[in-house]
Design a protein around this motif. Structure first.
Motif, PDB file in Angstrom:
ATOM      1  N   ASP A 187      21.635 -71.864 -12.231  1.00  0.00           N
ATOM      2  CA  ASP A 187      22.962 -71.739 -11.202  1.00  0.00           C
ATOM      3  C   ASP A 187      23.225 -70.546 -10.289  1.00  0.00           C
ATOM      4  N   TRP A 188      22.555 -70.853  -9.000  1.00  0.00           N
ATOM      5  CA  TRP A 188      22.970 -69.575  -8.176  1.00  0.00           C
ATOM      6  C   TRP A 188      24.833 -69.441  -7.387  1.00  0.00           C
ATOM      7  N   THR A 189      25.258 -70.029  -7.903  1.00  0.00           N
ATOM      8  CA  THR A 189      26.725 -69.750  -7.491  1.00  0.00           C
ATOM      9  C   THR A 189      27.653 -68.992  -8.135  1.00  0.00           C
ATOM     10  N   ALA A 214      30.616 -68.796  -3.269  1.00  0.00           N
ATOM     11  CA  ALA A 214      29.825 -69.945  -3.671  1.00  0.00           C
ATOM     12  C   ALA A 214      29.059 -71.026  -2.322  1.00  0.00           C
ATOM     13  N   PRO A 215      29.933 -72.057  -1.780  1.00  0.00           N
ATOM     14  CA  PRO A 215      29.176 -72.871  -0.665  1.00  0.00           C
ATOM     15  C   PRO A 215      27.660 -71.891   0.227  1.00  0.00           C
ATOM     16  N   LEU A 217      25.316 -69.944  -1.039  1.00  0.00           N
ATOM     17  CA  LEU A 217      24.969 -69.457  -2.089  1.00  0.00           C
ATOM     18  C   LEU A 217      24.189 -71.223  -2.084  1.00  0.00           C
ATOM     19  N   THR A 218      24.761 -72.098  -2.315  1.00  0.00           N
ATOM     20  CA  THR A 218      24.149 -73.613  -2.686  1.00  0.00           C
ATOM     21  C   THR A 218      23.437 -73.736  -1.409  1.00  0.00           C
ATOM     22  N   ALA A 219      23.828 -73.582  -0.103  1.00  0.00           N
ATOM     23  CA  ALA A 219      23.118 -73.393   1.612  1.00  0.00           C
ATOM     24  C   ALA A 219      21.737 -73.311   1.159  1.00  0.00           C
ATOM     25  N   GLN A 221      20.427 -72.860  -1.344  1.00  0.00           N
ATOM     26  CA  GLN A 221      18.892 -72.955  -2.048  1.00  0.00           C
ATOM     27  C   GLN A 221      18.213 -74.958  -1.628  1.00  0.00           C
ATOM     28  N   ILE A 222      19.376 -74.932  -1.083  1.00  0.00           N
ATOM     29  CA  ILE A 222      19.470 -76.231  -0.042  1.00  0.00           C
ATOM     30  C   ILE A 222      18.277 -76.127   1.202  1.00  0.00           C
TER      31      ILE A 222
END
Length: 462
Positions: A187-189, A214-215, A217-219, A221-222
């Motif tokens: 969970d990188w967020t 957090a968005p 970081l999620t981007a 990751q994706i």
């Protein structure tokens, strides 16, 4: 083959320079893993809060992603400016579940803890309260330089020798699978919970402002997982590999930028660095459904150097981890009580009984320390000889598995990196079980794989 030499020797030079200079600047590291000598005494800094009811609570201890990961900032609290100190303290209190309104006083203590080897009970003393190398040249230098020069020429010739297409293709695929696994399973967020005041900026992207939302970081990751897909589908393997590598570099670097330099993902990223510059061949026509492709016997220097560069980097990193132990701890790291104290102070997932049993056993801690040191220092020899690579991978897996069992530290990514390199370079093609040739209408032999290893081709020294 200028690119091959520049990438390989440049990477190895950076690794060795970081080791000599004792530098930890992500993603460069001196790899000082457990290199200090442990004793029965531990000195640390802790934050203590005095509450309204007169009770005291220690803040910032444990495995919490914020509390446990940022404790190295405690000594800097005394020298921080007022605004930064406020952010640091309120962040720690909030993560500990303490209301700042209920706190009367905060202090940092320098604590010296000593354990009784007979009863394994700790006693501690508060030491203070605060808001507080040379090269020896051997003789016969000229003949030594000649021998080193001859060895380097042989290594250089081996680096740029032609290699089969299948090895570099297999290595790229196995490494990108490792990157995908690391990207997908954390969970990188949680990085977004760490304010700039609890973030160390001594790394490659330390200039980035924080905290990272957090968005974002999620981007990242994706995007990294999309890069993995581009490699596996062979749509854009070179760009996809760079995307996956870069995403993991950024996220793992941000994760480790909160006080404790983390090595878990560093080996895979370092070994994968030469692959960023590699020209990886396309799959044969049987897998793509288009004309063209590679013959099984096709070899080229552009396909030979990346796996060999990865072998060199892998050997260099493991050798550095052993050299740091020997340099910082000396022979006492093996013959003394250092390993026993490492075990006694560890948090095993199987409870303290296992670690205390091993720590108190005669000679066994020294055998564990000596085995680990010998394996790390001899890594270049194991990896230089192809038949020894599989046993080396097995030994490394056993070592990292014992680290997890005894210390609770997960170095599975290191073991998987070793297996990726070994399976791509150390397994004879005849063991793969794939058919490797078929004649086309023109009489030319073509690769007919049932998988990636099908174009591994004939054996060639790596």
């Amino acid at each position: 083959m200028r690119l091959a030499r520049r990438v390989t020797y440049g990477t190895l030079s950076m690794l060795l320079a970081a080791g000599v200079a004792q530098v930890d600047f992500w993603p460069l590291s001196a790899y000082k893993l457990f290199s200090g000598v442990r004793t029965d005494t531990v000195t640390s800094t802790r934050l203590v809060a005095t509450l309204d009811d007169g009770s005291e609570a220690t803040v910032g201890r444990g495995s919490d992603p914020v509390l446990g990961h940022t404790q190295s900032f405690l000594p800097a609290l005394a020298h921080a400016d007022t605004a930064a100190r406020h952010v640091m303290l309120t962040t720690w209190l909030a993560e500990a579940g303490l209301d700042p309104a209920d706190v009367q006083e905060l202090r940092t203590e320098r604590v010296r803890r000593v354990v009784d080897p007979a009863t394994l009970t700790w006693s501690e003393t508060v030491e203070d309260v605060a808001w507080e190398g040379d090269l020896a040249a051997a003789g016969e230098l000229r003949s030594l330089l000649r021998a080193v020069s001859a060895l380097l020429r042989r290594l250089d010739a081996a680096l740029v020798a032609p290699g089969p297409a299948g090895r570099v293709l297999a290595l790229q695929t196995l490494l990108v699978l490792l990157f995908g696994l690391r990207l997908a399973t954390r969970d990188w967020t949680l990085i977004a919970h760490r304010p700039p005041e609890l973030t160390e900026h001594l790394w490659l992207l330390g200039w980035l402002p924080g905290p990272i939302p957090a968005p974002v970081l999620t981007a990242v990751q994706i995007a990294g997982l999309a890069g993995v897909a581009l490699v596996l589908t062979r749509r854009a393997p070179r760009a996809g590999f760079a995307l996956a590598w870069g995403a993991l570099l950024v996220l793992a670097g941000l994760w480790g930028a909160s006080g404790k330099f983390t090595h878990n993902d560093l080996l895979g990223l370092t070994v994968g660095f030469p692959l960023l510059f590699a020209r990886v061949p396309d799959l044969p026509p049987d897998l793509r459904g288009v004309p063209g492709g590679l013959a099984a016997e096709d070899q080229h220097p552009a396909w030979g150097w990346p796996p060999r560069a990865a072998l060199g980097v892998l050997a260099c990193v493991y050798f550095l981890t052993g050299a740091q132990k020997l340099g910082n701890g000396g022979i006492d790291w093996v013959l003394g009580d250092s390993m026993a104290w490492i075990l006694r102070q560890a948090e095993s997932p199987f409870g303290p009984g296992l670690t205390h049993l091993v720590a108190d056993a005669p000679v066994l801690p020294s055998l564990l320390a000596g085995g680990a040191l010998a394996l790390e220092l001899s890594a270049p020899l194991w990896l230089a000889w192809r038949p020894a690579r599989l046993p080396f991978a097995a030994a490394v897996t056993l070592m990292h598995g014992s680290i997890w069992a005894f210390l609770g530290i997960d170095y599975s990514a290191w073991a998987l990196t070793v297996w990726a390199v070994v399976l791509a370079t150390g397994v004879p093609a005849r063991w793969s079980g794939f058919s490797t040739s078929r004649r086309t209408a023109t009489g030319r032999r073509r690769a007919t794989p049932a998988g990636i290893a099908g174009i591994a081709g004939p054996e060639h020294a790596t």
